[in-house]
Write a protein that holds these residues in place. Sequence first.
Motif, PDB file in Angstrom:
ATOM      1  N   ALA A 381       0.825  -1.213   0.000  1.00  0.00           N
ATOM      2  CA  ALA A 381       0.000   0.000   0.000  1.00  0.00           C
ATOM      3  C   ALA A 381       0.856   1.258   0.000  1.00  0.00           C
ATOM      4  N   ALA A 382       2.075   1.175   0.546  1.00  0.00           N
ATOM      5  CA  ALA A 382       3.001   2.317   0.564  1.00  0.00           C
ATOM      6  C   ALA A 382       3.889   2.335  -0.667  1.00  0.00           C
ATOM      7  N   HIS A 383       3.646   1.428  -1.628  1.00  0.00           N
ATOM      8  CA  HIS A 383       4.408   1.344  -2.880  1.00  0.00           C
ATOM      9  C   HIS A 383       5.887   1.056  -2.628  1.00  0.00           C
ATOM     10  N   LEU A 384       6.129   0.182  -1.657  1.00  0.00           N
ATOM     11  CA  LEU A 384       7.488  -0.247  -1.360  1.00  0.00           C
ATOM     12  C   LEU A 384       7.747  -1.675  -1.823  1.00  0.00           C
ATOM     13  N   VAL A 385       6.670  -2.456  -1.938  1.00  0.00           N
ATOM     14  CA  VAL A 385       6.752  -3.860  -2.336  1.00  0.00           C
ATOM     15  C   VAL A 385       5.656  -4.123  -3.349  1.00  0.00           C
ATOM     16  N   ALA A 386       5.927  -5.028  -4.287  1.00  0.00           N
ATOM     17  CA  ALA A 386       4.919  -5.434  -5.279  1.00  0.00           C
ATOM     18  C   ALA A 386       4.874  -6.959  -5.338  1.00  0.00           C
ATOM     19  N   PHE A 387       3.647  -7.531  -5.287  1.00  0.00           N
ATOM     20  CA  PHE A 387       3.479  -8.978  -5.386  1.00  0.00           C
ATOM     21  C   PHE A 387       2.025  -9.268  -5.720  1.00  0.00           C
ATOM     22  N   ASP A 388       1.739 -10.502  -6.104  1.00  0.00           N
ATOM     23  CA  ASP A 388       0.380 -10.921  -6.410  1.00  0.00           C
ATOM     24  C   ASP A 388      -0.363 -11.151  -5.100  1.00  0.00           C
ATOM     25  N   GLN A 389      -1.287 -10.245  -4.796  1.00  0.00           N
ATOM     26  CA  GLN A 389      -1.956 -10.298  -3.501  1.00  0.00           C
ATOM     27  C   GLN A 389      -3.005 -11.392  -3.413  1.00  0.00           C
ATOM     28  N   THR A 390      -3.259 -12.077  -4.513  1.00  0.00           N
ATOM     29  CA  THR A 390      -4.182 -13.221  -4.472  1.00  0.00           C
ATOM     30  C   THR A 390      -3.445 -14.534  -4.262  1.00  0.00           C
ATOM     31  N   ALA A 391      -2.118 -14.507  -4.306  1.00  0.00           N
ATOM     32  CA  ALA A 391      -1.339 -15.743  -4.192  1.00  0.00           C
ATOM     33  C   ALA A 391      -1.322 -16.226  -2.747  1.00  0.00           C
ATOM     34  N   VAL A 392      -1.257 -17.546  -2.606  1.00  0.00           N
ATOM     35  CA  VAL A 392      -1.148 -18.162  -1.292  1.00  0.00           C
ATOM     36  C   VAL A 392       0.306 -18.415  -0.927  1.00  0.00           C
ATOM     37  N   ARG A 393       1.105 -18.730  -1.932  1.00  0.00           N
ATOM     38  CA  ARG A 393       2.530 -18.963  -1.737  1.00  0.00           C
ATOM     39  C   ARG A 393       3.333 -18.039  -2.646  1.00  0.00           C
ATOM     40  N   LEU A 394       4.406 -17.528  -2.134  1.00  0.00           N
ATOM     41  CA  LEU A 394       5.274 -16.656  -2.908  1.00  0.00           C
ATOM     42  C   LEU A 394       6.667 -17.278  -2.995  1.00  0.00           C
ATOM     43  N   GLY A 395       7.314 -17.079  -4.119  1.00  0.00           N
ATOM     44  CA  GLY A 395       8.734 -17.363  -4.240  1.00  0.00           C
ATOM     45  C   GLY A 395       9.479 -16.046  -4.365  1.00  0.00           C
ATOM     46  N   PHE A 396      10.804 -16.117  -4.371  1.00  0.00           N
ATOM     47  CA  PHE A 396      11.570 -14.891  -4.530  1.00  0.00           C
ATOM     48  C   PHE A 396      11.259 -14.199  -5.858  1.00  0.00           C
ATOM     49  N   SER A 397      10.899 -14.995  -6.872  1.00  0.00           N
ATOM     50  CA  SER A 397      10.589 -14.401  -8.177  1.00  0.00           C
ATOM     51  C   SER A 397       9.259 -13.659  -8.176  1.00  0.00           C
ATOM     52  N   GLY A 398       8.397 -13.944  -7.220  1.00  0.00           N
ATOM     53  CA  GLY A 398       7.109 -13.279  -7.173  1.00  0.00           C
ATOM     54  C   GLY A 398       7.051 -12.101  -6.220  1.00  0.00           C
ATOM     55  N   LEU A 399       8.161 -11.783  -5.594  1.00  0.00           N
ATOM     56  CA  LEU A 399       8.199 -10.692  -4.611  1.00  0.00           C
ATOM     57  C   LEU A 399       9.197  -9.648  -5.074  1.00  0.00           C
ATOM     58  N   LYS A 400       8.713  -8.443  -5.359  1.00  0.00           N
ATOM     59  CA  LYS A 400       9.567  -7.364  -5.863  1.00  0.00           C
ATOM     60  C   LYS A 400       9.642  -6.241  -4.837  1.00  0.00           C
ATOM     61  N   PHE A 401      10.844  -5.703  -4.697  1.00  0.00           N
ATOM     62  CA  PHE A 401      11.083  -4.593  -3.777  1.00  0.00           C
ATOM     63  C   PHE A 401      11.571  -3.384  -4.560  1.00  0.00           C
ATOM     64  N   ASP A 402      11.137  -2.209  -4.129  1.00  0.00           N
ATOM     65  CA  ASP A 402      11.652  -0.964  -4.695  1.00  0.00           C
ATOM     66  C   ASP A 402      13.031  -0.709  -4.103  1.00  0.00           C
TER      67      ASP A 402
END
Length: 611
Positions: A381-402
């Motif tokens: 919400a603060a535009h610091l991280v981006a990811f698929d908010q509907t996902a149940v599991r995340l990998g490093f490839s699905g988690l992006k940081f500014d």
Amino acid sequence: MAFGARARVVNPRLGTYFSIFAALFTALFLLVLIFEQLRLSETLLQVAFFAVPILIYAGIGLSVGSNDALNYFAAGRRVPAAYTGLLLAASALGGTFVVAGTGAFFFAGFDALVLLMGTLTGFVVMAIVLAPFYRKFGAFTVPSYLGRRFESRALRIVTAVVAAVPMLLVLSAELRIGAGVAGRLIALNPNLIVCVLALSVAITTAAGGKRSFTWAGVAQSIALFLALLGVVTTISVIVTNLPIPQLANGPMVRGLVRNETSEGLQLINVWPLAFDLPGEGFATLVKPYTQPFGAVGTLGFVIGTFAIAAGISAAPWLLPRVAASPSVYEARKALGWATVFSGLALLTISSVAIFMRDFALEAVISERLGPLPRWLYDAAAAHLVAFDQTAVRLGFSGLKFDRDGVLFALPIATGLPQAFTYMLLAGALAAALATAGSTMISLAAILGEDVVQGMSWEPVAPEARVWITRSFVGVVAVCGAALTMIAPTDPLRLVLWALSITGASLFPVMVLSIWWKRLTASGSIAGVVAGFAAAALAILLSEVGAIGTPSPIAGILGLPASFAVALGVSILRPGTSRHALEIVRDIRVPGGEVIYDRQMQRLELRKHART
């Protein structure tokens, strides 16, 4: 006698004044923290953390305004070593190394140590090779030093023109990173924020020049270290139960090595000349934190360290700061303090990267049970991280940081109140303003002293000198803001370009001017021009893909060309005057009269004799 003279030179109330500022900054944080718990408007709290410190900095700068030349250009040579060192550290790091450097440590891991090693090496080289001798000479600007050292007006103007290029790059980088940080506090157009920051820096520094910048800059440096150390120490206690974040992250690193590999981060091989520090924007983690030379190659690491060190040691917005020290001995001490403070700041942001890596690993670990951590949604919400908010599991490839948001995401990940994030934002903004102020007043002094008056040795009336430079503060502010808005570029890349160009063009001539008596004015001009041309050409060719050397370090390839040309021209066309040799001899003697002051007194006497 020595103690009496010292008491008269240094203001004994400086500690009291800056203790009051530190108390005010801390009180602002506590008030915002209290009002946040009372559900006061979030926008109002953000505006308070943006506007109140800037008004205090401007008030400090305006309150110490002066029309005296020595005060305006060298802060009266009354700045104690600890304050000079603190200001040098903050001005060298700036908002770019604090904000983007945290992201570099987060993504590149140990490879980002090139920033730390380059900065510390630069201060060590400055302390041993340049600073004491520059302080003995006492010139207000680097072009003035070279011009009077070699009795050459042409060298003075050429050096001024060359030095203006990297200084504008640094000013643009700091205004851009400062606008990005301020944009998280106030909802304004980014270009308007750039103009506001440039105007605030101009108002803060114009009244008293180096004197205004010195004391406002010390306040900004205190704000940076209070914010950085206070917040990160609090987080360290929460995460590790130890109040020393620079040492508490050791056990966490051992855990990261095993867990990051098991979750898909594999070792990466890069070619030796690679220099792939993260760029601006969002990115994913691709390498383990502890892997060396996975983003920066072995040769790239060595060249990058040398480029940063050479640029910082000869930087025309840093080196003249030592002219404000009361003595050569104090100048040496100041560089010691600068090394300590800059090392402390860089080690702290590396701890931030490790803490943030641990939270990211917790979010993506495959054995985790339950929903995704709440902090991910708050950071998104603060535009610091981006990811698929509907996902149940995340990998490093699905988690992006500014990259420029890693520092500010840590309090959110820890679950601290928003006031901690606001405090970090205010500290990062203070760092950007400190470097912008240092660059702006130094460039204005170069334009006023070495360009406008560069063709004449005759001393101008002190008030005229001050007003000429004061008017150029506004000119530099406009140019810096315009460059930032017209050609937005990654701030970290801009700073690395500036340091490479400075190291290639100014470092060789500055070193030779002190340590080689046979260097001539024509050799110095040729060396400065050759180094600058080679550095600019190498960066341009790297950007278009014509050479394989990465552009952030390509500019330093001009350094050997500058050395070779300066030495060759001086040997082929010898012509060192007796006066120049006497200056070199005097520079190497730590005690005695300041050479620049003696020269100015003689010129004044000749002027009065003629009239």
